[in-house]
Design an enzyme around this catalytic site. Structure first.
Site, PDB file in Angstrom:
ATOM      1  N   GLU A 245      11.332  -2.082 -20.668  1.00 49.18           N
ATOM      2  CA  GLU A 245      11.420  -2.543 -22.065  1.00 49.18           C
ATOM      3  C   GLU A 245      12.392  -3.722 -22.071  1.00 49.18           C
ATOM      4  OE1 GLU A 245      13.229   0.277 -24.795  1.00 49.18           O
ATOM      5  OE2 GLU A 245      12.500  -0.790 -26.573  1.00 49.18           O
TER       6      GLU A 245
ATOM      7  N   HIS B 220       3.776   7.417 -27.860  1.00 42.77           N
ATOM      8  CA  HIS B 220       5.156   6.908 -27.760  1.00 42.77           C
ATOM      9  C   HIS B 220       5.710   6.810 -29.174  1.00 42.77           C
ATOM     10  CE1 HIS B 220       8.064   3.735 -25.840  1.00 42.77           C
ATOM     11  NE2 HIS B 220       8.662   4.408 -26.826  1.00 42.77           N
TER      12      HIS B 220
ATOM     13  N   HIS C 104      11.063   5.633 -20.303  1.00 45.03           N
ATOM     14  CA  HIS C 104      11.134   4.253 -20.774  1.00 45.03           C
ATOM     15  C   HIS C 104      11.583   3.399 -19.585  1.00 45.03           C
ATOM     16  CE1 HIS C 104      11.000   6.045 -24.714  1.00 45.03           C
ATOM     17  NE2 HIS C 104      11.259   4.932 -25.360  1.00 45.03           N
TER      18      HIS C 104
ATOM     19  N   HIS D  35       9.134   8.375 -31.345  1.00 40.63           N
ATOM     20  CA  HIS D  35      10.371   9.171 -31.436  1.00 40.63           C
ATOM     21  C   HIS D  35      10.401   9.777 -32.827  1.00 40.63           C
ATOM     22  CE1 HIS D  35      12.028   7.187 -27.778  1.00 40.63           C
ATOM     23  NE2 HIS D  35      11.238   6.195 -28.182  1.00 40.63           N
TER      24      HIS D  35
ATOM     25  N   ASP E  50       6.558   3.745 -31.656  1.00 46.20           N
ATOM     26  CA  ASP E  50       7.949   3.850 -31.211  1.00 46.20           C
ATOM     27  C   ASP E  50       8.855   4.455 -32.300  1.00 46.20           C
ATOM     28  OD1 ASP E  50       9.940   3.706 -29.309  1.00 46.20           O
ATOM     29  OD2 ASP E  50      10.126   1.522 -29.299  1.00 46.20           O
ATOM     30  N   ASP E  51       9.377   3.630 -33.189  1.00 45.49           N
ATOM     31  CA  ASP E  51      10.275   4.085 -34.268  1.00 45.49           C
ATOM     32  C   ASP E  51       9.817   3.447 -35.577  1.00 45.49           C
ATOM     33  OD1 ASP E  51      12.500   5.428 -32.581  1.00 45.49           O
ATOM     34  OD2 ASP E  51      12.209   3.469 -31.641  1.00 45.49           O
TER      35      ASP E  51
END
Ligand code: ADE
Ligand code: ZN
Length: 325
Positions: A187, A8, A184, A10, A265-266
């Site tokens: 969340e 996961h 997703h 991005h 994630d980011d």
């Protein structure tokens, strides 16, 4: 360092402020500031949307194949240093198409960086759910000529108000093309979004899914079908999906027998790459080496495209992972 897969992530969320500035200079794009610390100082978020506003704004600097190459190469270098053997990488083609950057540029740069890396890697094309189902279908059709460059589809961006059920058709098309499916869900949205992702989109993994824990029947379903959840602890803290890491429900998810994985994630926005997430779980939640080993093992079980013979850092030389040949 513990070997792990990252499921996961991005790629646009790995755009560090230093690279924002470098690419802006290279492409002669004006920024509100060229001061890296000032850019980083903006990274305080009230919720998912306030993060997404900054995330999309920064993408203006990504224009050429070389830019996408540099972005992915930088991530893969960092991932290797954090023990990542395999990465299934999300990308947001709509965020580039709407700025006039063609798919060929995006696929070209990302695929070339993946080919040049020792980390085994694959791409998952995500639909921006807040841009609707019709556009998602257009993007999927436009991407099908590149079918051998990505292994699956996902659903991301602003969750609440954009339920999975709206995307049934495009996920059906993806399934008929033999693509893997993730979304997703849970969340910020409730357990009903996770149910829809499972029942309507037929996802094989749930991204985040932390709010699934509010529904015992859903927990039982995820456990019985061994559907993995790609949890992102530092992201959840920074986007205020949880009040603090100490309150994170991840240990309870493991205790429930769920196939939980840890992901970043980011990471350019949330204060750490994947091993930093593992380390935070150890330091702040007191998770044991045994628990962390289980999370790492789960990451390989949950991967779609990991081939064990590629462990140890060897790059795939043939078969479905050899995208750029
Ligand atoms: N796009 C990038 N990061 C995201 C996240 N955490 N949730 C939804 N969409 C995203
Ligand atoms: Zn995400």
């Amino acid at each position: 360092m513990r070997p792990k897969a990252e499921l996961h992530l991005h790629i646009e969320g790995t755009l560090e402020p230093e690279l924002v500035v470098e690419l802006a200079r290279r492409n002669r794009i004006d920024l509100p500031t060229f001061d890296v610390s000032a850019i980083r100082a903006r990274y305080s978020f009230a919720n998912l949307q306030s993060f997404l506003d900054v995330y999309y704004e920064n993408l203006a600097v990504l224009r050429t194949e070389e830019d996408f190459y540099d972005l992915a190469a930088a991530y893969l270098r960092r991932a290797a240093a954090q023990g990542v053997r395999h990465a299934e990488i999300f990308f947001d083609p709509q965020a580039h198409l709407i700025r006039g950057v063609p798919l060929d540029v995006v696929f070209g740069g990302l695929s070339a960086a993946m080919k040049d890396s020792d980390v085994s890697a694959a791409l998952i094309l995500c639909f921006l759910r807040d841009r609707g189902a019709e556009e998602a279908e257009q993007v999927l059709r436009a991407a099908l000529p590149y079918r051998d460059r990505f292994i699956g589809v996902g659903l991301d961006s602003a969750e609440v108000g954009h339920p999975p059920s709206l995307f049934r058709r495009v996920f059906d098309i993806a399934a008929s093309e033999g693509l893997h499916r993730v979304a997703h869900a849970g969340e910020e949205g409730g357990p009903d979004y996770v149910w829809q992702a499972l029942d309507i989109l037929r996802v094989e993994r749930v991204d985040h899914g932390i709010r699934a824990m509010e529904d015992p029947r859903l927990v039982a379903r995820l456990r019985e079908e061994r559907i993995p959840l790609t949890v992102c602890p530092l992201s959840n803290v920074r986007l205020r999906a949880v009040p603090s890491l100490r309150d994170h429900i991840l240990p309870a998810m493991l205790d429930e027998g769920l196939v939980v994985t840890v992901n970043s994630d980011d990471p350019a926005y949330f204060g750490g790459y994947v091993d930093d997430n593992y380390e935070a779980l150890r330091l702040e939640l007191g998770m044991t080496g045994e628990q962390l080993d289980r999370l790492a093992r789960n990451s390989f079980e949950a991967a779609f495209a990991y081939e064990a013979e590629h462990s140890g850092g060897a790059r795939p030389t043939g078969g479905p992972l050899d995208y750029a040949s």
